[in-house]
Design a protein around this motif. Structure first.
Motif, PDB file in Angstrom:
ATOM      1  N   ALA A  95      44.040  70.518  -2.239  1.00  0.00           N
ATOM      2  CA  ALA A  95      44.222  71.034  -3.808  1.00  0.00           C
ATOM      3  C   ALA A  95      42.687  71.203  -4.288  1.00  0.00           C
ATOM      4  O   ALA A  95      41.954  70.266  -4.356  1.00  0.00           O
ATOM      5  N   TRP A  96      42.354  72.238  -5.074  1.00  0.00           N
ATOM      6  CA  TRP A  96      41.188  72.422  -5.930  1.00  0.00           C
ATOM      7  C   TRP A  96      40.756  71.281  -6.708  1.00  0.00           C
ATOM      8  O   TRP A  96      39.771  71.079  -6.971  1.00  0.00           O
ATOM      9  N   THR A  97      41.784  71.085  -7.509  1.00  0.00           N
ATOM     10  CA  THR A  97      41.576  70.035  -8.406  1.00  0.00           C
ATOM     11  C   THR A  97      41.198  68.715  -7.832  1.00  0.00           C
ATOM     12  O   THR A  97      40.623  67.763  -8.675  1.00  0.00           O
ATOM     13  N   ARG A  98      41.148  68.338  -6.759  1.00  0.00           N
ATOM     14  CA  ARG A  98      40.679  67.006  -6.285  1.00  0.00           C
ATOM     15  C   ARG A  98      38.950  67.250  -6.183  1.00  0.00           C
ATOM     16  O   ARG A  98      38.355  66.299  -6.018  1.00  0.00           O
ATOM     17  N   ARG A  99      38.609  68.614  -5.917  1.00  0.00           N
ATOM     18  CA  ARG A  99      37.227  68.778  -5.692  1.00  0.00           C
ATOM     19  C   ARG A  99      36.582  69.259  -6.943  1.00  0.00           C
ATOM     20  O   ARG A  99      35.414  68.781  -7.222  1.00  0.00           O
ATOM     21  N   TRP A 100      37.136  69.677  -7.883  1.00  0.00           N
ATOM     22  CA  TRP A 100      36.452  70.396  -9.035  1.00  0.00           C
ATOM     23  C   TRP A 100      37.045  69.378 -10.201  1.00  0.00           C
ATOM     24  O   TRP A 100      38.117  69.182 -10.447  1.00  0.00           O
ATOM     25  N   VAL A 101      36.036  69.407 -11.227  1.00  0.00           N
ATOM     26  CA  VAL A 101      36.177  68.476 -12.534  1.00  0.00           C
ATOM     27  C   VAL A 101      35.974  69.531 -13.573  1.00  0.00           C
ATOM     28  O   VAL A 101      35.279  69.995 -13.866  1.00  0.00           O
ATOM     29  N   GLU A 102      37.145  69.647 -14.726  1.00  0.00           N
ATOM     30  CA  GLU A 102      37.095  70.360 -15.634  1.00  0.00           C
ATOM     31  C   GLU A 102      36.500  69.349 -16.701  1.00  0.00           C
ATOM     32  O   GLU A 102      37.072  68.085 -17.106  1.00  0.00           O
ATOM     33  N   SER A 103      35.575  69.804 -17.566  1.00  0.00           N
ATOM     34  CA  SER A 103      34.910  68.965 -18.514  1.00  0.00           C
ATOM     35  C   SER A 103      36.018  68.807 -19.611  1.00  0.00           C
ATOM     36  O   SER A 103      36.620  69.648 -19.942  1.00  0.00           O
ATOM     37  N   LYS A 104      35.999  67.655 -20.256  1.00  0.00           N
ATOM     38  CA  LYS A 104      36.929  67.359 -21.544  1.00  0.00           C
ATOM     39  C   LYS A 104      35.877  67.366 -22.643  1.00  0.00           C
ATOM     40  O   LYS A 104      36.332  66.739 -23.882  1.00  0.00           O
ATOM     41  N   HIS A 105      34.802  67.646 -22.612  1.00  0.00           N
ATOM     42  CA  HIS A 105      33.735  67.527 -23.833  1.00  0.00           C
ATOM     43  C   HIS A 105      34.251  68.285 -25.009  1.00  0.00           C
ATOM     44  O   HIS A 105      33.967  67.749 -26.360  1.00  0.00           O
ATOM     45  N   LYS A 106      34.977  69.613 -24.938  1.00  0.00           N
ATOM     46  CA  LYS A 106      35.689  70.039 -25.783  1.00  0.00           C
ATOM     47  C   LYS A 106      37.120  70.350 -25.757  1.00  0.00           C
ATOM     48  O   LYS A 106      37.458  70.663 -24.524  1.00  0.00           O
ATOM     49  N   PRO A 107      37.824  70.023 -26.671  1.00  0.00           N
ATOM     50  CA  PRO A 107      39.189  70.222 -26.453  1.00  0.00           C
ATOM     51  C   PRO A 107      39.737  71.796 -26.299  1.00  0.00           C
ATOM     52  O   PRO A 107      40.684  71.924 -25.852  1.00  0.00           O
ATOM     53  N   ASP A 108      38.901  72.589 -26.996  1.00  0.00           N
ATOM     54  CA  ASP A 108      39.240  73.897 -26.569  1.00  0.00           C
ATOM     55  C   ASP A 108      38.679  74.908 -25.783  1.00  0.00           C
ATOM     56  O   ASP A 108      38.807  76.005 -25.570  1.00  0.00           O
TER      57      ASP A 108
END
Length: 102
Positions: free
Chosen positions: A1-14
Motif C-alpha cells: 500500500a502506498w500509504t505505508r511509504r508516503w507521508v502526507e503533511s498535516k502542517h495545514k488542515p486544508d
C-alpha cells in the motif's frame, strides 16, 4: 500500500488529499495506478524517505512523471529533495530543502 511509504503533511488542515488511481487515461487500469491529487485548486504535501546514498564522482539523475488531467489555468507539480532531518508530518513551503525542480 502506498500509504505505508508516503507521508502526507498535516502542517495545514486544508492541504488536498492524494488517492491511488489510474486516472482518466491509462493502458491497464491496475498496472498504471499512481498517486493522484484529488481536489482542484489545493496545495499538496507528500514525502517519502529513502536510504542514504552517495553519488560522489557520479551523475545524479532524479526523474518523475506527471500526468496533468485537470483543466486549470495555473498550477503544476515539483519535487524537492529534503535533508534527512525533515519532519514529514510538518512539511510545508518553508521547509528546508537541498534540491528543487519541476
Amino acid at each position: 500500500a502506498w500509504t505505508r511509504r508516503w507521508v502526507e503533511s498535516k502542517h495545514k488542515p486544508d492541504y488536498g488529499r492524494f488517492v491511488l488511481t489510474a486516472g482518466k487515461f491509462y493502458g491497464d487500469a491496475e498496472k498504471d495506478k499512481g498517486i493522484q491529487t484529488s481536489q482542484d485548486a489545493r496545495f499538496y504535501a507528500l514525502s517519502s524517505r529513502f536510504e542514504p546514498f552517495s553519488n560522489r564522482d557520479k551523475t545524479l539523475v532524479v526523474q518523475f512523471t506527471v500526468k496533468h488531467e485537470q483543466n486549470i489555468d495555473c498550477g503544476g507539480g515539483y519535487v524537492k529533495l529534503f535533508p534527512a532531518s525533515l519532519n514529514q508530518e510538518d512539511m510545508h513551503g518553508d521547509s528546508e530543502y537541498n534540491i528543487m525542480f519541476g
